[in-house]
Each structure stands twice: as structure tokens, then as C-alpha cells.
Design a protein around this motif. Structure first.
Motif, PDB file in Angstrom:
ATOM      1  N   ASP A  92       0.850  -1.176   0.000  1.00  0.00           N
ATOM      2  CA  ASP A  92       0.000   0.000   0.000  1.00  0.00           C
ATOM      3  C   ASP A  92       0.888   1.228   0.000  1.00  0.00           C
ATOM      4  O   ASP A  92       1.327   1.705   1.036  1.00  0.00           O
ATOM      5  CB  ASP A  92      -0.900  -0.015   1.244  1.00  0.00           C
ATOM      6  N   ASP A 132       0.105   4.213  -0.931  1.00  0.00           N
ATOM      7  CA  ASP A 132      -0.586   5.459  -0.652  1.00  0.00           C
ATOM      8  C   ASP A 132      -1.027   5.545   0.801  1.00  0.00           C
ATOM      9  O   ASP A 132      -1.678   6.488   1.195  1.00  0.00           O
ATOM     10  CB  ASP A 132      -1.803   5.582  -1.568  1.00  0.00           C
ATOM     11  N   SER A 191      -5.390   5.536  -6.823  1.00  0.00           N
ATOM     12  CA  SER A 191      -4.562   6.697  -6.489  1.00  0.00           C
ATOM     13  C   SER A 191      -5.433   7.894  -6.140  1.00  0.00           C
ATOM     14  O   SER A 191      -6.662   7.883  -6.330  1.00  0.00           O
ATOM     15  CB  SER A 191      -3.638   7.056  -7.662  1.00  0.00           C
ATOM     16  N   GLN A 192      -4.777   8.931  -5.645  1.00  0.00           N
ATOM     17  CA  GLN A 192      -5.465  10.165  -5.291  1.00  0.00           C
ATOM     18  C   GLN A 192      -6.097  10.820  -6.515  1.00  0.00           C
ATOM     19  O   GLN A 192      -7.211  11.344  -6.441  1.00  0.00           O
ATOM     20  CB  GLN A 192      -4.471  11.134  -4.634  1.00  0.00           C
ATOM     21  N   TYR A 195      -7.514   8.668   1.353  1.00  0.00           N
ATOM     22  CA  TYR A 195      -6.220   8.217   0.847  1.00  0.00           C
ATOM     23  C   TYR A 195      -5.137   8.685   1.802  1.00  0.00           C
ATOM     24  O   TYR A 195      -5.374   9.508   2.699  1.00  0.00           O
ATOM     25  CB  TYR A 195      -5.967   8.730  -0.578  1.00  0.00           C
ATOM     26  N   ALA A 197     -11.741   5.129  -1.668  1.00  0.00           N
ATOM     27  CA  ALA A 197     -10.506   4.878  -0.930  1.00  0.00           C
ATOM     28  C   ALA A 197      -9.503   4.134  -1.797  1.00  0.00           C
ATOM     29  O   ALA A 197      -9.857   3.428  -2.743  1.00  0.00           O
ATOM     30  CB  ALA A 197     -10.792   4.068   0.337  1.00  0.00           C
ATOM     31  N   THR A 198      -8.226   4.321  -1.445  1.00  0.00           N
ATOM     32  CA  THR A 198      -7.169   3.473  -1.987  1.00  0.00           C
ATOM     33  C   THR A 198      -7.114   2.194  -1.154  1.00  0.00           C
ATOM     34  O   THR A 198      -7.975   1.965  -0.303  1.00  0.00           O
ATOM     35  CB  THR A 198      -5.814   4.191  -1.926  1.00  0.00           C
TER      36      THR A 198
END
Length: 421
Positions: A42, A44, A290-291, A333, A358-359
């Protein structure tokens, strides 16, 4: 504007691309399977949050409400009989905070490793609060460039890199009698190196106890890997054992898209709208990589939510079902500020459906209450090294089977859930 929305089918519905029903004709359900190895990082997730729905109760009562509490004697018995315990427990069952305390209560000096700095610090603070002590007295923490621990610390939370550095000074880790490897399913380079070295140490130190814990991992592979008994040993059998703890889970129905989608971000947005318009009330958790993708989906869904809310205001009588529900879209994130991440855990109004984008920070470290529907895009970001150019980079890659299982399990925490892949 949003185009044609993706259609979902049940596994086995007249489509040769997807698996059929089982021999009994039952729809596929996912309840704590552990059958495939996982490789998940993870990138992020710089923050770690675990929602606690019993926060208003005394700490001792909270500990007894955790699912791991009923397995305390089983865990201690297996560690007395075997050298290595492979512990399977779902996110939120309490294995990260309670198992080290159980081991310390019977006289072990415990070292607990975590893959992330934020996880090590937050868990150390939580365990210190439960024991009514200041951090650094009986419960210590060593992560990153900081260390808060004294000579009397019986439980030390640290990152995997710190434990590797301690091996230079003490190759057999004589200062610890029990080592807990947590979240090993992420299988980072540091985790694999550490497991190989600990196997060698376990062969030399027969009195060293190892606990390898995770929510999803290939348990049988790890059990065989940590079996250090040879045929020449006087004691027959294996030196490692598997134990699985059942958490709070409910059946989950899994649906697959009828055909591959060209743009999974757009398909995720369309699926959220489809759920909102056709499914019973319940919160939605959508996984993106991703964001940038989260912000893109956030803008589209907020535009839809504003239009939907305006229509509902002009209605005097709402129809039965979910059409009357408004939407509250919340991003989540790693680089998001803490106070904004907390919004994902807050309980909204009765007629507002919460949608969390969400990531994979929400895959293992987070238990969000009220989630009934999970939308899985099937991708996450993984670091890789290109030997041609000599550069390490991060790219989008398909998730493993264990990652998909872990994501689907987010929907079965409080009630029956559905997962759209």
C-alpha cells in the motif's frame, strides 16, 4: 453524461467467462478463505486508522468485547506446544493489540513488527493506554528515526527495518523470547528477508516463540516454511501450527461485470449510481488506485449528488426505497489530512447514503462501520524495479486473489453484503 452503466451478473449466470455455481448450486460466498499467496504494498497508505465502535466503554471492557478474547487460552496453549504459530485473524479482531499482551502476561518479552511506521506508533500508544501506562515504561516503540522505550519494556512495537538492525548487534535476538510478525501478507522485501533470518534463528534457539499473523495469507505455505524439525529430531511432528479466528463476518454475494470495462474509474462511478438508485439503503466503499482517480470520481459523484438532492427537495412525499436518500461522498487516501480521513468513520443522517472512495489503505488497516456494498476495480499500485533503465517506479497492476478477498470482506462486517468486481 455518464454513459451506459456496466451490467453485473452473478457467478454462473449463462456466461462462459465467469465461474459457475458450486455443486450445491449456491452462490459464491467469501467467508475467510486463505488459499492464495498475496503480494500487496500500500504505497498510498501513510496513515493507519482502526475504527473502534466500543470507544465509550472502559478499556478493559473493550478488550473483552474483541473476538480474539475468547481465543486467549487456545493461543497460549498452542505456543506452549509449538514453536511457531501462524495466526489468521480478520481486520478488527484485536490480534495486533491483544496477542502481545497475552504473551507478556505469561512472562515473555515480546517484539512486534509492523510494515509501516504509523501502524507501529499507533498500536504502541493504544496498548500503553490499555495497560494504563505511559509509552516507554512497559510498552515501547521504535520506528523510523525515533525510539521510545526503556530497559523495563516488556512489549516493543517496531518496524521490520529496526529489527533487522538489531540483528547486527545480537544475531540470535537474545533480548526477546517471543517475536510477533504482523501483516505478513503484504510480503514486502523487508518481510521476506526477516522471515528467512528468523527461521535460521528458530533452528538455533528452540525456546524462541514466533507468531506470524495476518488477515489473509497462504497459511499452509508459512506453516511448512517455519517447520524447523528434521527427521533426525527426537520429537516427531511439526514445530509450527495454524490457527484461524472467526471475526464478525456475514455472507457476501460477489458479482462480476458482464464484460471487461475500458475505464474502471468511470465504471466505478456508474456502479455507485446504479447501487444508489436500485439497491436497499447501505453505505458504499469503492476502491481506486490513487489520489488522482479518487478526485476525478469525487467531482463526478458530487455533481450527481447535487442534482439528486435538488430533485428530492421538490418532492413532498418520498417514494419507498432508496430514491429518497441523499449522497455523501467522502475521499480517503494516505496523504489526506487526518481530520478529513475521520469523516469516513462518522455516522451520517438517516436518509444519507455515505460513499467512501478509498485506496487500498481501506483494505487491511481500516474497519469502516455501515459498509454494505463494495466496488472493487481490481487494480492497485505496486512498486517495481526496471533493470533496463535502473529506475524504481510505481505502476498500476492487477490485485491478487487475497487482496480481492480482503476487499470483499469489508462489506460483511455488520450485515449481509455485496461486492461488485
Amino acid at each position: 453524461m455518464l454513459g451506459q452503466r456496466p451490467k453485473f451478473i452473478r457467478p454462473g449466470d449463462d456466461d462462459p467467462l465467469y465461474p459457475t455455481r458450486n455443486k450445491d448450486g449456491v452462490i459464491e460466498t467469501l467467508i475467510n478463505p486463505n488459499t492464495d499467496s498475496a503480494l500487496a504494498t500500500d504505497n498510498d497508505a501513510r496513515s493507519n486508522f482502526v475504527y473502534n465502535r466500543h470507544h465509550h466503554l472502559p478499556l478493559e471492557t473493550q478488550r473483552q468485547r474483541l473476538p480474539v478474547f475468547q481465543y486467549r487460552n487456545h493461543i497460549l496453549y498452542l505456543l506452549e506446544k509449538y514453536q511457531t504459530l501462524v495466526l489468521i485473524g480478520e481486520t478488527g479482531c484485536g490480534k495486533s493489540t491483544q496477542v502481545p499482551q497475552y504473551l507478556h502476561e505469561i512472562g515473555h518479552k515480546v517484539c512486534v513488527t509492523q510494515p509501516r511506521v504509523a501502524a507501529a506508533v499507533s498500536l504502541a500508544c493504544r496498548v500503553a493506554d490499555e495497560r494504563g501506562e505511559r509509552l516507554g515504561e512497559r510498552v515501547g516503540c521504535a520506528a523510523g528515526m525515533t525510539s521510545t522505550r526503556g530497559p523495563d519494556c516488556g512489549i516493543v512495537f517496531m518496524t521490520e527495518g529496526v529489527l533487522l538492525r538489531e540483528m547486527f548487534a545480537s544475531p540470535l535476538l537474545m533480548q526477546y523470547s517471543c517475536i510477533v510478525l504482523d501483516e505478513v501478507h503484504e510480503r514486502s522485501q523487508m518481510t521476506d528477508v526477516l522471515m528467512g533470518l528468523l527461521k535460521k534463528i528458530a533452528k538455533k534457539r528452540k525456546n524462541l516463540k514466533l507468531v506470524v499473523s495476518s488477515a489473509t495469507m497462504d497459511a499452509e505455505f508459512l506453516r511448512d516454511f517455519f517447520n524447523v524439525r528434521d527427521k533426525k529430531d527426537s520429537e516427531p511432528g511439526s514445530s509450527s501450527v495454524i490457527m484461524s479466528m472467526q471475526g464478525r463476518t456475514h455472507p457476501i454475494e460477489v458479482y462480476y461485470s458482464a464484460e471487461p470495462v475500458a475505464d474502471y474509474v468511470k465504471a466505478t462511478v456508474d456502479t455507485v449510481i446504479k447501487i444508489h438508485e436500485n439497491e436497499p439503503f447501505g453505505d458504499v466503499l469503492a476502491f481506486l488506485t490513487s489520489q488522482e482517480e479518487i478526485l476525478e470520481a469525487l467531482d463526478t459523484l458530487r455533481t450527481y449528488a447535487e442534482d439528486n438532492n435538488q430533485k428530492n427537495k421538490h418532492r413532498r412525499h418520498f417514494p419507498s426505497g432508496v430514491q429518497a436518500a441523499n449522497l455523501n461522498i467522502v475521499p480517503m487516501y494516505g496523504s489526506l489530512p487526518h481530520y478529513k480521513q475521520i469523516q469516513a468513520f462518522q455516522i451520517g443522517d438517516k436518509n444519507v447514503r455515505k460513499v467512501v472512495l478509498a485506496t487500498n489503505i481501506a483494505e487491511t488497516s481500516v474497519t469502516i462501520p455501515g459498509i454494505v456494498y463494495v466496488i472493487d476495480c481490481g487494480f492497485h499500485k505496486l512498486p517495481h524495479f526496471s533493470p533496463d533503465v535502473g529506475v524504481a517506479s510505481i505502476s498500476v497492476a492487477p490485485i491478487s486473489k487475497n487482496n480481492a478477498t480482503q476487499r470483499a470482506g469489508r462489506a460483511g462486517r455488520t450485515a449481509r453484503g455485496k461486492c461488485y468486481r
